[in-house]
Design a protein around this motif. Structure first.
Motif: not given
Length: 446
Positions: A85-90, A196-200, A206-220
């Motif tokens: 949502x934060x990036x969809x409007x560029x 130019x596509x919804x994927x951008x 995807x990056x927000x989730x990946x970083x959060x997951x990485x920190x969670x995994x390391x803490x565990x």
């Protein structure tokens, strides 16, 4: 024994620094967060945000807020949706050292973390500054080839910036932080071909989730390589294309903070940053009374690399048009402004495209190639008029917003439910004030 020199120095800088002592950094962070939340609230109402929510489980149980919505969900899902949502409007900020968008990755992950952990507004702001510093310094250390060879830096650097922010906030050890950074780096992915596509904007989520997951995994206690900057098959061997300088990740860390210098550009227009100089020139010429029917031809001259993100010349809809300087200039000249509705899903306006069809681009091969240094960015505009005369203009650097309050009011459509947010962000310090921010954000935009 593995060599971990650069990774350890990077992790140490992340967890030991204290940007809360730097008033300039804190002030810049509060301004940037205000600007970004406007973009995220508005983006929550986008049709494609609803599509993504339906596919990835936006209705899963959990207590992480969805910004611009009155519902909550699983933290990992919330990180994806709020980042999208934060990036969809560029319309969100950009940073030269990142060559991408840091806030749309870091802030959604920190908001998601609040579902599992209580922390103060001061801690939120400081960790955001540290995450941005990490993301920017990793960008500097990679050099320019990473982006130019096709990677979207928001997506590839973002997981590391998020992991850094979370490890700083949670007080992780150096060893745990090094593992978290490596787990984040192994999830680094995202290609510029998706512009130019919804994927951008999905890259940001995807990056927000990946970083959060990485920190969670390391803490565990989940294992991972502790030497992602140093290993013979390191982040640089995969992503830097021979241009890597790993020492830049921690050298002169926070002196000054990257959020202060070179600082963020808060977008004045809801389209790709690289098109903003021609947007400003178009608006200026509209104010001077230049009429489209008098124009025979338009030429934009860029330094090499400056229009790498502007991958569209003939857009069919407003989403593609975000990446077309031909369209952006023409819309700005004809309408004297650029609005969100210039860049929605509808087919492009024929009158705008009639003018855009007269525009072309070229590169100044004698000028230095555009780099992360904002002073290397420019565009020269040459207009040939039908009466034989010409207009020549030049724009150096990037236009931007210094006070985002008007932008916040506009992007949130003056919705009174969100009206208190800018004042709250400007002064919030405590856990209670941060909890109040979460409460205000967790409301329906429409």
């Amino acid at each position: 024994m593995a060599n971990t020199e650069y990774t350890t120095a990077f992790a140490t800088a992340i967890i030991t620094s204290d940007p809360s002592k730097d008033d300039a950094a804190v002030d810049a962070a509060r301004t940037a967060i205000t600007d970004f939340l406007a973009c995220m609230i508005a983006g929550a109402n986008d049709r494609t945000t609803d599509i993504l929510a339906g596919v990835i489980g936006g209705n899963l149980p959990g207590n992480a807020i969805l910004v611009g919505r009155s519902t909550q969900t699983d933290p990992l899902v919330a990180a994806v949706l709020n980042g999208y949502a934060g990036h969809v409007l560029d319309y969100d900020d950009v940073h030269a050292s990142v060559r991408g968008h840091p806030t749309t990755v870091i802030v959604p992950a920190l908001l998601a973390l609040a579902a599992d952990r209580t922390f103060s507004a001061d801690a939120f702001v400081a960790s955001y500054v540290v995450g941005l510093e990490a993301m920017a310094r990793l960008g500097l250390s990679l050099g320019s080839k990473h982006y130019e060879n096709g990677f979207h830096a928001t997506a590839t650097l973002g997981p590391v910036g998020v992991a850094a922010a979370i490890c700083h906030l949670t007080g992780s050890s150096v060893e745990e932080t090094a593992v978290a950074l490596g787990l984040a780096a192994t999830q680094a992915a995202g290609l510029r071909l998706q512009f130019g596509f919804d994927a951008k904007p999905y890259h940001a989520g995807m990056a927000a989730r990946s970083g959060l997951l990485a920190a969670r995994l390391a803490a565990a206690g989940f294992g991972g390589a502790p030497d992602f900057l140093d290993n013979p098959v390191s982040f640089y061997s995969a992503y830097a294309f021979g241009a890597g300088q790993p020492e830049l990740t921690s050298k002169s860390w926070g002196q000054p903070w990257q959020i202060v210098s070179p600082g963020l550009t808060l977008k004045a227009y809801p389209c790709c940053t690289a098109s903003h100089p021609v947007a400003s020139l178009g608006i200026d010429l509209h104010g001077e009374g230049l009429a489209a029917e008098h124009i025979d031809g338009i030429t934009f001259t860029y330094p090499r690399g400056a229009d790498a993100a502007l991958v569209v010349t003939k857009p069919s809809n407003g989403i593609e048009a975000r990446f077309s300087p031909e369209y952006v200039f023409s819309a700005a000249l004809l309408d004297g402004a650029l609005r969100l509705d210039h860049f929605d899903e509808r087919p492009v306006d024929e009158s705008i495209m009639a003018l855009a069809s007269r525009a072309s681009r070229q590169h100044d091969t004698s000028a230095p190639r555009m780099s992360s240094d904002p002073t290397t960015r420019f565009v020269v505009l040459d207009i040939a008029l039908k009466d034989g005369s010409t207009i020549n203009r030049r724009f150096d650097g990037l236009p931007g917003v210094t006070d985002p309050r008007e932008k916040f009011q506009d992007a949130t459509a003056g919705n009174p439910a969100f009206a208190d947010i800018p004042d709250l962000i400007s002064s919030m310090r405590s856990e209670a004030e941060f909890a109040r921010l979460l409460e205000l954000l967790n409301q329906n935009f429409v």
